[in-house]
Motif scaffolding. Structure first.
Motif, short mmCIF file in Angstrom:
data_model
loop_
_atom_site.label_atom_id
_atom_site.label_comp_id
_atom_site.label_asym_id
_atom_site.label_seq_id
_atom_site.Cartn_x
_atom_site.Cartn_y
_atom_site.Cartn_z
N TYR A 210 4.23 6.12 -16.21
CA TYR A 210 5.36 6.95 -15.78
C TYR A 210 6.00 6.43 -14.49
O TYR A 210 7.22 6.43 -14.36
CB TYR A 210 4.87 8.39 -15.57
N VAL A 211 5.20 5.97 -13.55
CA VAL A 211 5.74 5.58 -12.24
C VAL A 211 6.15 4.11 -12.17
O VAL A 211 6.91 3.74 -11.28
CB VAL A 211 4.75 5.88 -11.09
N PHE A 212 5.64 3.28 -13.04
CA PHE A 212 5.93 1.85 -12.98
C PHE A 212 7.40 1.61 -13.25
O PHE A 212 7.95 2.16 -14.18
CB PHE A 212 5.08 1.09 -14.00
N PRO A 213 8.10 0.81 -12.52
CA PRO A 213 7.84 0.01 -11.33
C PRO A 213 8.40 0.63 -10.06
O PRO A 213 8.77 -0.09 -9.14
CB PRO A 213 8.55 -1.30 -11.65
N ASN A 214 8.49 1.93 -9.99
CA ASN A 214 9.11 2.61 -8.84
C ASN A 214 8.23 2.55 -7.59
O ASN A 214 7.02 2.51 -7.68
CB ASN A 214 9.39 4.08 -9.19
N GLU A 215 8.90 2.59 -6.45
CA GLU A 215 8.19 2.64 -5.16
C GLU A 215 7.77 4.07 -4.84
O GLU A 215 6.67 4.32 -4.40
CB GLU A 215 9.09 2.11 -4.04
N GLN A 216 8.67 5.01 -5.04
CA GLN A 216 8.42 6.43 -4.80
C GLN A 216 8.97 7.20 -5.99
O GLN A 216 9.95 6.79 -6.60
CB GLN A 216 9.09 6.92 -3.51
N ILE A 217 8.35 8.34 -6.27
CA ILE A 217 8.83 9.16 -7.39
C ILE A 217 8.42 10.60 -7.14
O ILE A 217 7.40 10.86 -6.50
CB ILE A 217 8.26 8.64 -8.73
N PRO B 227 0.78 -1.24 0.00
CA PRO B 227 0.00 0.00 0.00
C PRO B 227 0.81 1.29 0.00
O PRO B 227 0.27 2.35 -0.25
CB PRO B 227 -0.85 -0.09 1.26
N LYS B 228 2.10 1.23 0.26
CA LYS B 228 2.91 2.45 0.30
C LYS B 228 3.51 2.81 -1.06
O LYS B 228 4.02 3.91 -1.23
CB LYS B 228 4.02 2.31 1.33
N SER B 229 3.45 1.93 -2.02
CA SER B 229 4.05 2.15 -3.33
C SER B 229 3.18 3.08 -4.17
O SER B 229 1.96 2.95 -4.23
CB SER B 229 4.22 0.82 -4.05
N ILE B 230 3.82 4.00 -4.86
CA ILE B 230 3.10 4.92 -5.75
C ILE B 230 2.52 4.15 -6.93
O ILE B 230 1.45 4.50 -7.45
CB ILE B 230 4.03 6.08 -6.22
N THR B 231 3.18 3.07 -7.33
CA THR B 231 2.67 2.28 -8.46
C THR B 231 1.37 1.59 -8.10
O THR B 231 0.42 1.62 -8.89
CB THR B 231 3.73 1.24 -8.88
N THR B 232 1.28 1.02 -6.92
CA THR B 232 0.04 0.32 -6.54
C THR B 232 -1.09 1.30 -6.27
O THR B 232 -2.24 1.01 -6.57
CB THR B 232 0.26 -0.59 -5.32
N LYS B 233 -0.77 2.47 -5.72
CA LYS B 233 -1.80 3.50 -5.51
C LYS B 233 -2.36 3.98 -6.85
O LYS B 233 -3.57 4.11 -7.01
CB LYS B 233 -1.23 4.69 -4.74
N THR B 234 -1.47 4.23 -7.79
CA THR B 234 -1.90 4.67 -9.11
C THR B 234 -2.69 3.59 -9.82
O THR B 234 -3.70 3.87 -10.48
CB THR B 234 -0.67 5.07 -9.95
N PHE B 235 -2.27 2.33 -9.67
CA PHE B 235 -2.99 1.23 -10.30
C PHE B 235 -4.39 1.09 -9.72
O PHE B 235 -5.36 0.83 -10.46
CB PHE B 235 -2.21 -0.08 -10.14
N LEU B 236 -4.54 1.27 -8.41
CA LEU B 236 -5.86 1.19 -7.78
C LEU B 236 -6.77 2.30 -8.31
O LEU B 236 -7.92 2.04 -8.67
CB LEU B 236 -5.76 1.28 -6.27
N ILE B 237 -6.27 3.52 -8.38
CA ILE B 237 -7.08 4.62 -8.90
C ILE B 237 -7.43 4.36 -10.37
O ILE B 237 -8.56 4.60 -10.80
CB ILE B 237 -6.36 5.96 -8.72
#
Length: 112
Positions: free
Chosen positions: A88-95, A31-41
């Motif tokens: 753009y963010v895949f596969p980074n944790e934070q960006i 849940p802390k990854s920007i990639t998973t947050k973006t994927f959920l949205i």
């Protein structure tokens, strides 16, 4: 109603449920990854966009169908923005997003 309407509703329901489950499973995995947050949205916007599209051609009232088409176009704009963000963010944790993204792209999409 004929059988095709029910099959259409069943297929949309199964697809919506599958996309929702996939989005939440991926999100709760990290849940802390920007990639998973973006994927959920992105998944939630896909569900909204698909639902508005389905309802817009099932509703017989022209005024309600017109508003559903407007909602469909509105969610399509945000859907495309979050597809861009996901790529753009895949596969980074934070960006850290560039100034162009924050100052030009987000206001442009909000205006559209």
């Amino acid at each position: 109603m004929n059988l095709f309407v029910y099959l259409d509703l069943l297929s949309v329901g199964i697809i919506v449920a599958a996309i929702g489950m996939l989005g939440f499973i991926v999100f709760f995995n990290n849940p802390k990854s920007i990639t998973t947050k973006t994927f959920l949205i992105f998944c939630l916007l896909t569900i909204a966009w698909g639902s508005f599209n389905y309802l817009s051609y099932q509703i017989k009232n022209i005024e309600i169908a017109f508003w559903l088409i407007r909602l469909s176009v509105f969610t399509a704009v945000w859907h495309s923005l979050f597809l861009f963000q996901l790529l753009y963010v895949f596969p980074n944790e934070q960006i850290k997003f560039p100034k162009f993204y924050k100052n030009i792209l987000i206001p442009l999409v909000s205006f559209a």
